[in-house]
Design an enzyme around this catalytic site. Structure first.
Site, PDB file in Angstrom:
ATOM      1  CD  GLU A  73     -22.794  -9.236  -9.876  1.00  0.00           C
ATOM      2  OE1 GLU A  73     -22.125  -8.526 -10.358  1.00  0.00           O
ATOM      3  OE2 GLU A  73     -23.257  -8.869  -8.905  1.00  0.00           O
ATOM      4  CG  ASP A 141     -11.622 -13.120   1.969  1.00  0.00           C
ATOM      5  OD1 ASP A 141     -10.692 -14.034   2.083  1.00  0.00           O
ATOM      6  OD2 ASP A 141     -11.556 -12.140   1.082  1.00  0.00           O
ATOM      7  CG  ASP A 143      -5.448 -12.490   2.577  1.00  0.00           C
ATOM      8  OD1 ASP A 143      -4.304 -12.973   2.808  1.00  0.00           O
ATOM      9  OD2 ASP A 143      -5.767 -11.713   1.442  1.00  0.00           O
ATOM     10  N   GLY A 196      -5.085 -17.823   1.364  1.00  0.00           N
ATOM     11  CA  GLY A 196      -6.058 -17.621   2.172  1.00  0.00           C
ATOM     12  C   GLY A 196      -7.245 -18.706   1.798  1.00  0.00           C
TER      13      GLY A 196
END
Length: 449
Positions: A73, A141, A143, A196
């Site tokens: 995707e 991830d 941040d 980040g």
């Protein structure tokens, strides 16, 4: 996702990038759609991104899964916040043409599904309505906004060279553990473009992890816990620290004492040192330190920084029975990586693609070398405007194969290709060959009976 899925695309933009003239000195800082079309037309590494996402399945080897890349995707965020999900591409040309045509403000990469995501409704109508992700990089991830309670130079999306080292330390701690504790080799760190970093773990073992296995890995890294209502976010109660925590402490403690204390002035005011005192479980010790520090500080005869003096005093008090781990807990509370755990746990999360341009800053999401991450400066990352100025200034040259080599983006793409992509694809080919030979041998053995 919060934005609704739309159809297969949108009306073509009526700006022909070949007709746009970029003159030196007229490019403004920020983000411009016309410049973005130029960027996708001249600088974005379409072929390299496609090779990465194919993982060796774009060749003629009999072990290649020809459907692999077509089940991945891709999602585009277009102008005016139009969001297009579940796109798929079967060739590098298809991917490049779609990006150039739609000119996405952001490109997100999702998992590989069991069927082509663009045709998922057709599969459902045929009765096979199980549409599920089957492969996905292990992603992280981190941040800087999650550190707002321990940084005082910036807040929100703002970042500077005083607080950015928190990201550097996160890279060092997580990258070392992924390699040493889990045995992963093909790891890509990318600057998010604003505040980040993102981590892509691309080994075959990592891509095939189940959600349960991913959750187990997040639990391994889950040291910083608690919520806004709890003062203590880290508890290191064991008599002996786990080897991972012990190794991390050797990275975090020098950083805390040599950098963070000074850059964030953690003990410079009552409001700030109170946050530290709240982490001390012995109220009598905390009260004694509070009483000392509430007195107006006198100039240190040694010239030592006030933050250092108070930290040394606190460490002296922590030698009391039952407080041995307290200093380490304080260090971990302030400096340990703060991960968005939900992103890592679930296979179906989207993550911004490398080499996108952040629309708020105009900065390109470039890879970061974990071995030299302390040298990375987010304020000097190539921006859309500076890259186009460089293209214009350099003009056409016969000595460069790719246009990005005429710009400051060239080094980032070269690092991505030589240090990450080429070793990754070599590993994929070896794994593919090994698997194929094993199947051939198994077939021969079954026939011999």
């Amino acid at each position: 996702m919060t934005k609704e899925e739309v159809g297969d695309g949108r009306d073509d933009m009526d700006v022909d990038r070949d007709e746009i003239e970029v003159r030196q000195g007229i490019v403004e800082l920020g983000f411009d759609t016309n410049y973005l079309k130029l960027y996708y037309g001249k600088l974005f590494p379409h072929a390299e991104m496609f090779k990465w996402m194919s993982y060796g399945n774009d060749g003629k080897h009999p072990a290649c899964d020809q459907s692999y890349i077509g089940r991945r995707e891709f999602s585009f965020t277009l102008e005016n916040d139009i969001y297009v999900r579940f796109q798929s591409f079967n060739s590098a040309v298809e991917l490049e043409n779609s990006i150039k045509e739609k000119c996405p403000f952001k490109i997100d990469i999702g998992p590989v599904y069991n069927v082509d995501p663009a045709k998922r409704h057709a599969y459902a109508q045929a009765g096979d309505n199980v549409f599920t992700p089957v492969e996905r990089e292990l992603i992280f991830d981190i941040d800087i906004t999650d550190y707002d309670d321990v940084r005082y130079c910036c807040s929100g999306a703002d970042v500077c060279l005083e607080c950015w080292p928190l990201m550097t330390i996160a890279i060092k701690v997580i990258d070392t553990s992924l390699r040493d504790d889990f045995g992963f080799n093909h790891i890509l760190w990318v600057y998010s473009g604003r505040r980040g970093v993102h981590c892509w773990v691309c080994d075959g073992r990592a891509r095939r992890l189940t959600n349960e296995q991913r959750a187990a890995i997040t639990d391994y890294f889950c040291v910083y816990k608690g919520n806004d209502n709890s003062h203590k976010k880290v508890s290191l109660t064991a008599t002996a620290l786990h080897p991972f925590l012990e190794r991390s402490s050797k990275v975090l403690t020098p950083f805390f004492e040599e950098k963070l204390l000074h850059s964030q002035n953690l003990f410079a005011s009552e409001e700030r040192f109170e946050k530290v005192l709240e982490l001390i479980p012995d109220e009598s010790v905390a009260a004694q330190l509070r009483g000392e520090w509430q007195v107006k500080p006198r100039s240190s005869t040694s010239g030592e920084d006030l933050n250092v003096v108070r930290w040394k005093r606190l460490k002296t008090k922590m030698k009391a029975p039952g407080l041995r781990r307290c200093c380490e807990e304080i260090v971990f509370s302030y400096a340990y990586p703060r991960l968005d755990l939900e992103v890592t746990k679930h296979m179906n999360h989207l993550l911004k693609a490398p080499f996108c341009v952040h629309p708020k800053t105009g900065r390109v999401c470039v890879p970061i070398d974990p071995d030299r991450c302390e040298e990375f400066d987010p304020t000097t990352v190539p921006t859309l405007s500076t890259l186009l100025e460089e293209l214009n200034r350099e003009g056409l040259r016969d000595d460069t194969e790719n246009e990005w080599d005429r710009t400051s983006l060239g080094k980032s793409i070269s690092f991505f290709t030589s240090s990450f992509l080429q070793p990754l694809l070599k590993s994929c080919k070896e794994e593919m060959e090994s698997s194929y030979n094993a199947k051939v041998q198994q077939s021969k053995n079954s026939l011999s009976w």
